[in-house]
Structures are given as C-alpha cells and as structure tokens.
Scaffold this motif. Structure first.
Motif, PDB file in Angstrom:
ATOM      1  N   GLN A 250       0.825  -1.206   0.000  1.00 35.53           N
ATOM      2  CA  GLN A 250       0.000   0.000   0.000  1.00 35.53           C
ATOM      3  C   GLN A 250       0.861   1.258   0.000  1.00 35.53           C
ATOM      4  O   GLN A 250       0.567   2.228  -0.697  1.00 35.53           O
ATOM      5  N   VAL A 251       1.951   1.237   0.792  1.00 32.95           N
ATOM      6  CA  VAL A 251       2.862   2.376   0.816  1.00 32.95           C
ATOM      7  C   VAL A 251       3.450   2.594  -0.575  1.00 32.95           C
ATOM      8  O   VAL A 251       3.485   3.721  -1.083  1.00 32.95           O
ATOM      9  N   HIS A 278      13.110  -2.277   2.664  1.00 32.61           N
ATOM     10  CA  HIS A 278      13.471  -3.239   1.616  1.00 32.61           C
ATOM     11  C   HIS A 278      12.225  -3.728   0.873  1.00 32.61           C
ATOM     12  O   HIS A 278      12.217  -3.810  -0.368  1.00 32.61           O
ATOM     13  N   LYS A 279      11.161  -4.033   1.602  1.00 28.48           N
ATOM     14  CA  LYS A 279       9.919  -4.504   0.976  1.00 28.48           C
ATOM     15  C   LYS A 279       9.283  -3.405   0.120  1.00 28.48           C
ATOM     16  O   LYS A 279       8.755  -3.683  -0.959  1.00 28.48           O
ATOM     17  N   ILE A 280       9.320  -2.161   0.611  1.00 29.85           N
ATOM     18  CA  ILE A 280       8.759  -1.045  -0.160  1.00 29.85           C
ATOM     19  C   ILE A 280       9.523  -0.875  -1.475  1.00 29.85           C
ATOM     20  O   ILE A 280       8.927  -0.689  -2.544  1.00 29.85           O
ATOM     21  N   ARG A 285       9.955  -1.280  -7.358  1.00 21.79           N
ATOM     22  CA  ARG A 285      10.620  -1.757  -8.575  1.00 21.79           C
ATOM     23  C   ARG A 285       9.646  -2.483  -9.490  1.00 21.79           C
ATOM     24  O   ARG A 285       9.696  -2.354 -10.718  1.00 21.79           O
ATOM     25  N   ASP A 286       8.728  -3.233  -8.888  1.00 23.17           N
ATOM     26  CA  ASP A 286       7.731  -3.953  -9.683  1.00 23.17           C
ATOM     27  C   ASP A 286       6.705  -2.999 -10.284  1.00 23.17           C
ATOM     28  O   ASP A 286       6.308  -3.155 -11.448  1.00 23.17           O
ATOM     29  N   VAL A 295      13.850   4.288  -1.991  1.00 22.49           N
ATOM     30  CA  VAL A 295      13.745   4.627  -0.567  1.00 22.49           C
ATOM     31  C   VAL A 295      15.021   4.207   0.157  1.00 22.49           C
ATOM     32  O   VAL A 295      15.496   3.078  -0.008  1.00 22.49           O
ATOM     33  N   VAL A 296      15.569   5.127   0.949  1.00 27.77           N
ATOM     34  CA  VAL A 296      16.805   4.873   1.687  1.00 27.77           C
ATOM     35  C   VAL A 296      16.524   5.043   3.177  1.00 27.77           C
ATOM     36  O   VAL A 296      15.929   6.051   3.595  1.00 27.77           O
TER      37      VAL A 296
END
Length: 383
Positions: A250-251, A278-280, A285-286, A295-296
């Motif tokens: 969702q983010v 990492h998941k975001i 990317r997808d 995002v860092v």
C-alpha cells in the motif's frame, strides 16, 4: 432546529425544555468510563453525537460564569433515575448507515437491544445520587500497561505523543502513549556535522523527500487507521494519504501515484525499519519498472525539517479530535490548507515553491553521485 435528546435512562429532556446538553468525553478514556459506569446502560457505547443533559450533574459541576455554560474539568454525572435491573439501550438505526444490519442477520440478532417499554414494566424506579468513585488500583495498572502489538514499529513525531486527549477510546489501549505510536528516535543522529564530506545539501524542490507512516489511529467508517506522509524538504510540500493497513504494498502504491504526478525525486528518506524499507523498494521496482532502490533508510528523516513535522503532527491531532469517525474524509482539505499557507521558515507557500517556478517533473529515475552507505552516514542541510 434539530431536536436534541438526552442519552440517560428515562430522561425526557430536550433542547426545547431549556436544559443544557453536553457531549461525552470520548477523548478521555478514564473519564468516559466513569460517566458510563454511573449511567448503568448495559452494552451501550456513546457516539460523537450522543449528549447528556445538565439535569444529571450537580450544580458544582457546571460552570455558568462565561458566555456559554460548560462543565468543570472533573465533572461526572451522578444524578439518575434507575430501574432495579440493568437495561439495554435501544438505538435509532439509520437504514442507510454502513453499520446497519438487516433484522434477519445473525449480527443484528445478537446485538438487538431490549425496548424501553419492556424496561418500563420493571418495578418502580427510585431517584438515586451516584457517589463518585475513584478508579481502582486494577484500573490504574491496566491503563498504564497497554497490551503491545506484534506489528512492525511505526514512527511519529513529538507533537503527536504529547496529545493528552488522544481518542484511544475507539480502539482500546493501543493508541495510548509508550506503544506502537512512538516515532523512531532521531536524537542519536548528529545533524551538526562540520565535515563537508558528510553533508548533503538540498538545493532544489523535489530532490530529497521524507516518508513516514503514522498510526494506528482511530479507525474511520472506511476502515482507515494509518496516514502515509511524504514531504519535500526544500519546498515543504506535504502529501498525506489514509491507509487501511500498514503494508509495504500500500505504501508503494501511494508513492507510485505521487511520483506519477510530480516526477522522480533523487531519493526518498525513511526511518521505517530496514526490512520494511526493503519490501517497499521491492514493490516500487515492480510497480514503476525501475532497477534502483528509491527509498533509503535514514535516521534524520524527521529532524531534517522539524518545523514541517510539527505542523503535520498538529494537523493530525486536530483532525482526529474534530472528526474521529471520518478524519480520512477531511484529510485532503487539511493538507491543502497546509500547502497553501505560508511556511514559517521559508516565508513562502509550499505550493508556490514547488508548482509556480516552472519546475518540470522528471519522468525517469535520477542518478546519484553518492552510494547508499554514504547517504546513510551523511547529514542533510536545506539551503
């Protein structure tokens, strides 16, 4: 004129009878419990539209010195007329309401209240004055030791943590201080770095953004419990979007929508946990069909622009206090007002800085002269 009715048992008072009506203290959980205990309704919870008339308060609880009649800070209703046995309150249900259940449904059968005429058949009532009782030690301990959630830690700012009247009533203890609603601390990060090799200057709009998630907040009728905020450090522009769940997908979807409108920033800083970042990035990317990580993780996300963070915190607290059941509906208007008001640091409106200077959105990912490890070590300075 709308006709107000008192929520107390067997009370016929309306605004036409000349009495004063008061709202329930929905934002003070302990005080609300005292009110409800004294009212003795079985299985009833007040809404933001519920009222109690002045006939149920002792005169010392009412302040009549000002222009408007109001209750004293510690006022608790103590004057009621009760039957010998507890009764359930019959609620007027709007068939168009989202909470309405057809009479034949299983949920409506289990929640159906007894009618007042049936309660009236009980033995005669006696007028009682309920004595004020101090909360028991068990209540004190329970209020001070909220049950912790297994969800990943959400971050927020100091302003939100200092709200004494936060409406935790709607969702029990998980909105109380010292729980998931804490923001990740930035105190350990030194922003007064004098080494030019460890400084990154923010010189233009939409270069470096900050991302945070606030919540869990009182759930709205649409099921929203979180707010995603994305801020531009240079222009002070704020994007705030409601979310039902704090899922990385969702983010990422909201961030993708923001990028499709404003273009790609250099990178987005976030103090969310490393695994969530990492998941975001994987989701982004997808969705955006890019190979870079946008995002860092950075602990200075909040302190790079403290003023805007405080403004967002104040906006959030006001929004939830004014519209606890539908704050998500009013959120866009609040953010609009925030972005079109002169910022105390720049002395300009964020809208003017971001949208009125001919800045063209960047349609593709932007390269960097820094490695991700260096970004995490550097302090950000807005010029």
């Amino acid at each position: 004129m709308a006709k107000f009715k008192c929520s107390a048992y067997n009370c016929k008072s309306t605004n036409a009878s000349g009495v004063t009506f008061f709202k329930f203290p929905l934002y003070n959980r302990r005080k609300l419990k005292k009110w409800l205990d004294n009212m003795r309704w079985k299985g009833w919870t007040p809404s933001r539209f519920s009222l109690l008339c002045s006939n149920h308060f002792e005169e010392k609880c009412i302040d009549r010195t000002g222009k408007f009649v109001k209750l004293q800070q510690d006022a608790v209703p103590t004057i009621f007329s009760f039957p010998e046995h507890p009764v359930k309150k019959t609620l007027a249900i709007n068939p168009r309401s989202k909470r309405y259940k057809p009479p034949g449904s299983e949920e409506s059968q289990t929640s159906r209240a007894l009618s007042l005429p049936a309660a009236a058949a009980a033995p005669k009532t006696a007028k009682l004055t309920v004595k004020k009782q101090k909360p028991s030690e068990t209540e004190e301990e329970a209020a001070g030791d909220p049950k912790r959630s297994d969800r990943w830690r959400i971050v927020t700012d100091e302003a939100l943590m200092k709200i004494e009247s936060f409406p935790c009533f709607f969702h029990g203890d998980y909105c109380l201080p010292q729980q998931d609603i804490l923001w990740a601390p930035d105190d350990s990060f030194n922003v007064e770095c004098e080494d030019p090799e460890k400084l990154i200057e923010v010189k233009e709009p939409w270069q470096w953004l900050g991302l945070d998630v606030r919540g869990p907040l009182p759930a709205t009728l649409n099921g929203h419990k979180y707010i995603l905020t994305v801020t531009d450090y240079f222009s002070k522009w704020v994007e705030a979007l409601p979310m039902q769940m704090c899922h990385a997908s969702q983010v990422a979807q909201h961030v993708s929508d923001i990028i499709s409108h404003f273009g790609f920033p250099l990178r987005i800083l976030s103090r969310l946990p490393h695994d969530i970042v990492h998941k975001i990035n994987r989701e982004l990317r997808d969705q955006l069909k890019v190979t870079i990580s946008l995002v860092v993780h950075h602990q200075q996300t909040g302190t790079a622009d403290l003023t805007t963070q405080r403004l967002i915190g104040r906006m959030t607290s006001d929004l939830i206090e004014e519209h606890p059941a539908d704050w998500d509906v009013y959120l866009p208007a609040k953010v609009f007002s925030l972005c079109f008001t002169e910022h105390s640091e720049t002395k300009e409106r964020p809208f003017s800085v971001l949208c009125c200077r001919g800045l063209q959105p960047v349609p593709s990912p932007r390269g960097l002269n820094f490695t991700y490890s260096k970004i995490r070590e550097c302090a950000f300075v807005v010029r």
